[in-house]
Design a protein around this motif. Structure first.
Motif, PDB file in Angstrom:
ATOM      1  N   ILE A 240       0.953  -1.284   0.012  1.00 52.46           N
ATOM      2  CA  ILE A 240      -0.174   0.083  -0.114  1.00 52.46           C
ATOM      3  C   ILE A 240       1.011   1.251  -0.023  1.00 52.46           C
ATOM      4  O   ILE A 240       1.757   1.565   0.964  1.00 52.46           O
ATOM      5  N   THR A 241       0.748   2.199  -1.194  1.00 52.75           N
ATOM      6  CA  THR A 241       1.510   3.193  -1.052  1.00 52.75           C
ATOM      7  C   THR A 241       0.915   4.247  -0.337  1.00 52.75           C
ATOM      8  O   THR A 241      -0.195   4.706  -0.378  1.00 52.75           O
ATOM      9  N   ASN A 242       1.713   5.117   0.549  1.00 45.93           N
ATOM     10  CA  ASN A 242       1.408   6.075   1.339  1.00 45.93           C
ATOM     11  C   ASN A 242       0.248   5.386   1.970  1.00 45.93           C
ATOM     12  O   ASN A 242      -1.107   6.036   1.979  1.00 45.93           O
ATOM     13  N   PRO A 243       0.009   4.605   3.133  1.00 44.21           N
ATOM     14  CA  PRO A 243      -0.773   4.073   3.803  1.00 44.21           C
ATOM     15  C   PRO A 243      -1.424   5.008   4.784  1.00 44.21           C
ATOM     16  O   PRO A 243      -2.722   4.985   4.976  1.00 44.21           O
ATOM     17  N   ALA A 244      -0.874   6.166   5.170  1.00 46.59           N
ATOM     18  CA  ALA A 244      -1.367   7.151   6.008  1.00 46.59           C
ATOM     19  C   ALA A 244      -2.497   7.983   5.370  1.00 46.59           C
ATOM     20  O   ALA A 244      -3.732   8.415   6.140  1.00 46.59           O
ATOM     21  N   ARG A 245      -2.639   7.975   4.028  1.00 46.62           N
ATOM     22  CA  ARG A 245      -3.937   8.658   3.585  1.00 46.62           C
ATOM     23  C   ARG A 245      -5.221   7.656   3.724  1.00 46.62           C
ATOM     24  O   ARG A 245      -6.234   8.120   3.355  1.00 46.62           O
ATOM     25  N   PHE A 246      -4.935   6.161   4.103  1.00 52.75           N
ATOM     26  CA  PHE A 246      -6.078   5.701   4.419  1.00 52.75           C
ATOM     27  C   PHE A 246      -6.366   5.513   5.795  1.00 52.75           C
ATOM     28  O   PHE A 246      -7.245   4.710   6.133  1.00 52.75           O
ATOM     29  N   GLY A 247      -5.513   6.191   6.633  1.00 60.42           N
ATOM     30  CA  GLY A 247      -5.759   6.189   8.313  1.00 60.42           C
ATOM     31  C   GLY A 247      -4.910   4.859   8.617  1.00 60.42           C
ATOM     32  O   GLY A 247      -5.261   4.175   9.559  1.00 60.42           O
ATOM     33  N   LEU A 248      -4.025   4.164   7.761  1.00 64.36           N
ATOM     34  CA  LEU A 248      -3.221   3.042   8.172  1.00 64.36           C
ATOM     35  C   LEU A 248      -1.912   3.317   8.463  1.00 64.36           C
ATOM     36  O   LEU A 248      -1.169   4.106   8.050  1.00 64.36           O
ATOM     37  N   GLN A 249      -1.227   2.433   9.234  1.00 64.63           N
ATOM     38  CA  GLN A 249       0.077   2.560   9.684  1.00 64.63           C
ATOM     39  C   GLN A 249       0.876   1.261   9.482  1.00 64.63           C
ATOM     40  O   GLN A 249       0.311   0.213   9.882  1.00 64.63           O
ATOM     41  N   LYS A 250       1.891   1.187   8.771  1.00 66.06           N
ATOM     42  CA  LYS A 250       2.690  -0.116   8.452  1.00 66.06           C
ATOM     43  C   LYS A 250       3.109  -0.514   9.530  1.00 66.06           C
ATOM     44  O   LYS A 250       4.032   0.052  10.391  1.00 66.06           O
TER      45      LYS A 250
END
Length: 260
Positions: A240-250
């Motif tokens: 997932i590219t730039n997960p922060a924009r989906f509210g996610l953290q790797k």
């Protein structure tokens, strides 16, 4: 005289026939798979192949299975299941609240059943439930049957193989105590309502077949279905590219947490 059916026309007819919109899939990859199947049935063009799909239920079932790519194995990618066993599930179970787990694109059921084995070991009281969904009704029927060849059990820990499988005539039958813990349901990820309030969602090795736009739409919808602090797991070859924009953290490769 009617025009010969082209790929766009074929996609339109398939959507009307089985409800699967091929426009969301990577075109080159999907065309190649369709053409491989056409060659197998000696269909010279889309018109001929469409007639075959309309006239022969077995060919239609094969077509649906082939397009939805039902590759699966118990405890597939052991590194993911080690993370689930050692970190993710203990953390989710720590609060003592019932867990809701969703295996999206579950294929023959190996993934949700693997999760049910781990959960049964870590929480024998069963304050959890596993939902498993797939588009293909034929593959869901196989999943509910719980009968598997040995090659799908390669990564099953020995303790689970002894406890939950019985061998008969070269096939391995899953014990009902695990089968009964998983609820199967047909679902079209592109159009149907998504589950909400999930603590753990797995959608593995599915995104690689979709266009980037469709991938992002699905990731957004999956994230909305997660509770804060819940985990979202994808395939090891996916990212997932730039997960922060989906509210996610790797958290680690292929594993993401919904930010609180």
């Amino acid at each position: 005289m009617a025009l010969a059916l082209d790929y766009e026309g074929f996609k339109h007819k398939i959507k009307a026939k089985i409800g699967l919109d091929l426009s969301h899939y990577k075109e080159q990859q999907m065309r190649r798979r369709i053409h491989q199947l056409m060659q197998r049935y000696k269909a010279a063009d889309y018109d001929t192949f469409m007639r075959m799909l309309n006239d022969d239920g077995d060919i239609l079932r094969h077509f649906t299975d082939y397009l939805t790519i039902n590759t699966s194995q118990f405890f597939r990618d052991p590194v993911i299941y080690r993370a689930l066993e050692m970190q993710l599930l203990p953390e989710l179970l720590q609060g003592g609240k019932p867990l809701k787990v969703w295996s999206a694109g579950c294929s023959v059921g190996a993934e949700p059943y693997s999760l049910a084995m781990l959960l049964s070991e870590q929480d024998p009281g069963c304050s959890w439930r596993v939902l498993a969904t797939d588009f293909d009704v034929n593959i869901l029927a196989k999943a509910k049957e719980g009968k598997y060849p040995d090659n799908l059990l390669t990564h099953v820990p020995e303790r689970f193989r002894k406890r939950y499988f019985n061998e008969r005539d070269g096939l391995f039958f899953l014990d009902s105590q695990i089968k009964n813990r998983v609820q199967f349901r047909r679902q079209n990820l592109l159009t149907d309502r998504y589950e909400i309030g999930c603590n753990l969602i797995l959608c593995r090795n599915v995104f690689i077949y979709f266009t980037v736009e469709t991938q992002e739409n699905l990731i957004d919808r999956f994230t909305q279905g997660l509770q804060a602090g819940g985990f979202f797991i994808i395939g090891c070859s996916e990212m997932i590219t730039n997960p922060a924009r989906f509210g996610l953290q790797k958290v680690k490769p292929a594993i993401y947490r919904k930010v609180k």
